[in-house]
Design a protein around this motif. Structure first.
Motif, PDB file in Angstrom:
ATOM      1  N   ASP A  35       0.850  -1.197   0.000  1.00  0.00           N
ATOM      2  CA  ASP A  35       0.000   0.000   0.000  1.00  0.00           C
ATOM      3  C   ASP A  35       0.884   1.245   0.000  1.00  0.00           C
ATOM      4  O   ASP A  35       1.943   1.255   0.628  1.00  0.00           O
ATOM      5  N   SER A  44     -11.668   2.934   3.202  1.00  0.00           N
ATOM      6  CA  SER A  44     -12.149   1.927   4.160  1.00  0.00           C
ATOM      7  C   SER A  44     -12.084   2.376   5.617  1.00  0.00           C
ATOM      8  O   SER A  44     -12.523   1.648   6.496  1.00  0.00           O
ATOM      9  N   THR A  50     -21.703   0.332   8.020  1.00  0.00           N
ATOM     10  CA  THR A  50     -22.919  -0.486   8.008  1.00  0.00           C
ATOM     11  C   THR A  50     -22.798  -1.598   6.972  1.00  0.00           C
ATOM     12  O   THR A  50     -22.161  -1.427   5.936  1.00  0.00           O
ATOM     13  N   GLY A 380     -17.986   0.820  -4.878  1.00  0.00           N
ATOM     14  CA  GLY A 380     -18.910   1.930  -4.678  1.00  0.00           C
ATOM     15  C   GLY A 380     -19.236   2.224  -3.227  1.00  0.00           C
ATOM     16  O   GLY A 380     -18.342   2.342  -2.377  1.00  0.00           O
TER      17      GLY A 380
END
Ligand SMILES: Cc1cc2nc3c(=O)[nH]c(=O)nc-3n(C[C@H](O)[C@H](O)[C@H](O)COP(=O)(O)OP(=O)(O)OC[C@H]3O[C@@H](n4cnc5c(N)ncnc54)[C@H](O)[C@@H]3O)c2cc1C
Length: 417
Positions: A35, A44, A50, A380
């Motif tokens: 990364d 993230s 949720t 998305g």
């Protein structure tokens, strides 16, 4: 230049890259993940956390008209920066073409199957791996303040029932009994008992811990700059620290995917859909259940360790500014529904780029024309929710197992030209 070798190299350490890494390690494969920053610090990290099979596709009939109205309001939850960028204009056109009953229904069926499978697997993964991330089978409540808007949502209610997602219609009194943090006078809501929530930053830290404990190598501050290719195979990934060779490469770069995909001749129609969140210490009368405050499109999530308001969708390219007007709109929106909309102290104001595809489905599968590259991107608004099934499908593909479900709707080929 230093050169290292790995069996499987994963590019990108968000929820998708880390979940793929863990499942591949559990399947007995050697994994290195790199990364450009610290893992789990992209989209993230500050999202709403949720897990929502209840989330229907974005391209419902009427979405274009609603979006155009919102664009005339300076602090609306949706914004497109005026632009002549052909990529963004093409994306918008393709999205608009899908805002019809047939495409909506088709996508709802396909996407819900993926979400339901992922929901089941995510719960099992967190329990089996003992990932301490404030995961709760909480359900979610979608709340409407006005009768007219609630009545318009009947189509969503009917569609959720059609695709097999549990949903219950509540009137204002039942809503308040379920979530006493709401103000009096709400019109009603939808209760989704199958949804869940977790704390995303903790989930990222726990996934990274599990990957390391399972023998995976995580290389942070390692920016991928390009590829070496021999015919249809990638032979190396170039970073500032040296070259990494791998038998298989997984591209999980979230909203950054199209930029690096281009170097391989891949057209990935992903736009960064910018969203914001504000994290607070917990209010005294904080919510118990994650809420989506529908007319204002604000998501509210509370954990033992904190409280978050989030959402908005802004198409303004790779813009890195924190727009105070959008952050304020989250607070104003929450105040219309909640007795105590904010916590006592602000811990963080944040933005993230959602990797948005115009058909609102992720891109999962072998890249066309590059025989050892797998794509896992384009999740998305639902990357956390879809992470477990994405990792499962990637693991199954790379270990030659039968896929858990038909991967055809998510294949990259659908966009290639
Ligand atoms: C406000 C907001 C609320 C949201 N709420 C929810 C929710 O409630 N539930 C849900 O399911 N989803 C939610 N999402 C969506 C979710 O956050 C994303 O879909 C998901 O995080 C995407 O994960 P990813 O791993 O693909 O990308 P990322 O997490 O963005 O990871 C990509 C990684 O690639 C790395 N990278 C980029 N370029 C390079 C390079 N050249 N070299 C090396 N590394 C590189 C980045 O550093 C980053 O770590 C929300 C998003 C936002 C913005």
């Amino acid at each position: 230049m230093r050169s290292t070798k790995s069996e499987i190299l994963i590019l990108g350490g968000g929820v998708i890259g880390l979940s793929c890494a863990l499942l591949l390690l559990r399947a007995g494969r050697g994994v290195t993940l790199l990364d450009k920053g610290v893992v789990g610090h992209g989209s993230s990290r500050g999202n709403c956390g949720t897990i929502t099979p209840s989330h229907l596709p974005l391209h419902a009939p009427g979405t274009v008209g609603k979006a155009l109205k919102w664009m005339l309001k300076r602090d609306a939850p949706f914004y497109v920066k005026p632009t002549l960028d052909p990529e963004l204009l093409g994306w918008m056109l393709n999205f608009a073409r899908r805002c019809n009953e047939d495409d909506f229904r088709r996508t709802a069926h396909v996407k819900t199957e993926l979400l339901l499978r992922s929901r089941e697997r995510l719960g099992a993964l967190i329990r089996d791996e003992l990932l301490d991330c404030e995961f709760v089978d909480s359900g979610t409540l979608y709340v409407w303040r006005t009768e007219q808007a609630l009545a318009r949502a009947h189509r969503d209610y009917a569609m959720l029932r059609e695709v097999g997602v549990p949903v219950e219609l509540l009137d204002g009194a039942a809503l308040r009994a379920k979530e006493p943090a709401l103000k009096d006078g709400m019109a009603g809501g939808h209760w989704h008992s199958g949804d869940a929530r977790l704390r995303p930053d903790r989930y990222m830290a726990e996934l990274a811990r599990a990957v390391r404990a399972a023998g995976g190598t995580i290389l942070e501050q390692t920016t991928m700059q390009g590829f070496h290719r021999n015919g249809d195979r990638l032979t190396g990934v170039i970073t500032a620290q040296g070259e990494i060779n791998a038998d298989e490469v997984v591209l999980a770069l979230g909203a950054w995917s199209p930029q690096l995909g281009k170097q391989l001749g891949l057209h990935l129609p992903i736009q960064p859909g910018k969203g914001y969140s504000i994290t607070y210490s917990r209010p005294q009368r904080g919510t118990r259940i994650p809420l989506v405050l529908q007319e204002r499109s604000v998501c509210v999530t509370a954990w033992d360790s904190g409280y978050r308001l989030g959402s908005t969708m802004e198409f303004s390219g790779y813009d890195t500014t924190l727009n105070q007007r959008r952050l304020d709109a989250l607070k104003r929106g929450a105040a219309e529904y909640l007795e105590e909309p904010e916590g006592p102290s602000v811990e963080e104001q944040w933005y993230g780029w959602r990797p948005m595809t115009y058909d609102d489905l992720p891109i999962i599968g072998r890249a066309p024309d590059v025989s050892n590259l797998t794509l896992a991107t384009g999740h998305g608004m639902l990357g956390v929710s879809l992470s477990a099934i994405t990792a499962q499908l990637v693991m199954e593909s790379l270990t030659g197992r039968t896929p858990s479900l038909d991967p055809a709707p998510y294949r990259p080929e659908r966009f290639m030209r």
